[in-house]
Scaffold this motif. Sequence first.
Motif, short mmCIF file in Angstrom:
data_model
loop_
_atom_site.label_atom_id
_atom_site.label_comp_id
_atom_site.label_asym_id
_atom_site.label_seq_id
_atom_site.Cartn_x
_atom_site.Cartn_y
_atom_site.Cartn_z
N HIS A 2 55.03 69.98 93.05
CA HIS A 2 55.78 70.24 93.55
C HIS A 2 55.68 70.22 95.10
O HIS A 2 57.14 70.88 96.11
CB HIS A 2 55.07 72.11 94.05
N ARG A 3 54.61 69.83 95.06
CA ARG A 3 55.27 68.99 97.04
C ARG A 3 56.00 67.91 96.46
O ARG A 3 57.16 67.14 97.41
CB ARG A 3 53.95 68.40 97.19
N VAL A 27 57.67 70.49 107.95
CA VAL A 27 57.89 68.66 107.16
C VAL A 27 58.87 67.34 108.38
O VAL A 27 58.38 66.42 107.79
CB VAL A 27 58.72 68.74 105.87
N LEU A 60 55.05 63.12 103.30
CA LEU A 60 54.28 64.71 103.91
C LEU A 60 53.26 64.58 105.13
O LEU A 60 53.31 64.41 105.89
CB LEU A 60 54.62 65.91 103.51
N LYS A 82 50.02 64.16 89.52
CA LYS A 82 49.67 63.85 90.88
C LYS A 82 48.74 62.60 90.76
O LYS A 82 49.25 61.66 91.90
CB LYS A 82 48.25 64.45 91.57
N THR A 95 59.47 67.54 98.48
CA THR A 95 59.89 66.40 99.12
C THR A 95 61.63 65.50 99.33
O THR A 95 62.75 66.47 100.10
CB THR A 95 59.14 64.99 98.70
N VAL A 154 51.37 63.11 94.33
CA VAL A 154 51.64 63.94 94.82
C VAL A 154 51.93 64.73 93.90
O VAL A 154 52.32 64.88 92.92
CB VAL A 154 52.81 64.52 96.04
#
Lengths: 154, 135
Positions: free
Chosen positions: A56-57, A100, A135, A48, A61, A53
């Motif tokens: 998992h985000r 999203v 996002l 991160k 994406t 991010v």
Amino acid sequence: MASQDPALLRRLLRAKDRMDAASEEDWPVERLANVSGVSDAHFARSFKEAFGVPPHRYLLTRRIERAKALLRDSDTPIIEIAFQTGWNSLGTFGRVFRDVTGESPSELRAREQASAYQLDQIPHCFVSAAYRPDLKIAVSEKRRREAGDRTDTE
Amino acid sequence: MSEGIGVVGLYVHDQDEALDFYVGKLGFQIHTDARNGNYRWLTVKHPNQPSFELGLFLPQEPVLDAATAHTMREMVAKGAMPPLVLVVDDCRAAYDKLRAKGVEFIQEPIARFGGVDANFRDPSGNAWKMIEARS
């Protein structure tokens, strides 16, 4: 912004590359941490910090990006696209996709396929990356559209 | 032709490692390898493009201040540097050959839009797209 060890970053990049190459697969933190050669907790925090991010985000994406490309560039049924991009159910795919992107898979397909594209001079991955959903922007886009809708009805 | 682009440089994490990769694995040739103290001007060329030099440079002091040099090393390691494209005659054959030499591919060859392309990274993190031109 704290500085990070370039050697660690290079290994984190390897985990990101693996998600890019197979975003339809399951990527539990242990698997990603193993690719990068760090502990699970260290991985999530460092990823991160490095890429802005949580892992998992980021994966999300990539899945949405790939689904958008398939919707745009193929006539593959939407349920097939859902399975090909890593979802286990059409319902979850449709819900997350709308969250999203702000529109349903079928709406996006209709809109994209109606527009003409002249992107064939750009190598595919760069076009693809340019269409990757941001996002944070998606949320503000959504707000902007909602604000726009209200203005229209006034 | 005498006018044109002469040198385009990449930042690399380690110049010896980069030299081993670009010459030993990709098959480029050394163009210039000149040292001055701890500074090293290192460029390589593709065998088919003798007048175009690809620089393999270290983000280092005193060319950059220490903090900026570190930032550049971070950017390279995060894969944030601009796109690079290598054109080949046969993408799948090149993939097999380079992979056997230990090149880190991040995308296998895919046929699309009338061509075939694959992606690899150099040891520092710079990403190359390897494209077989449309026939």
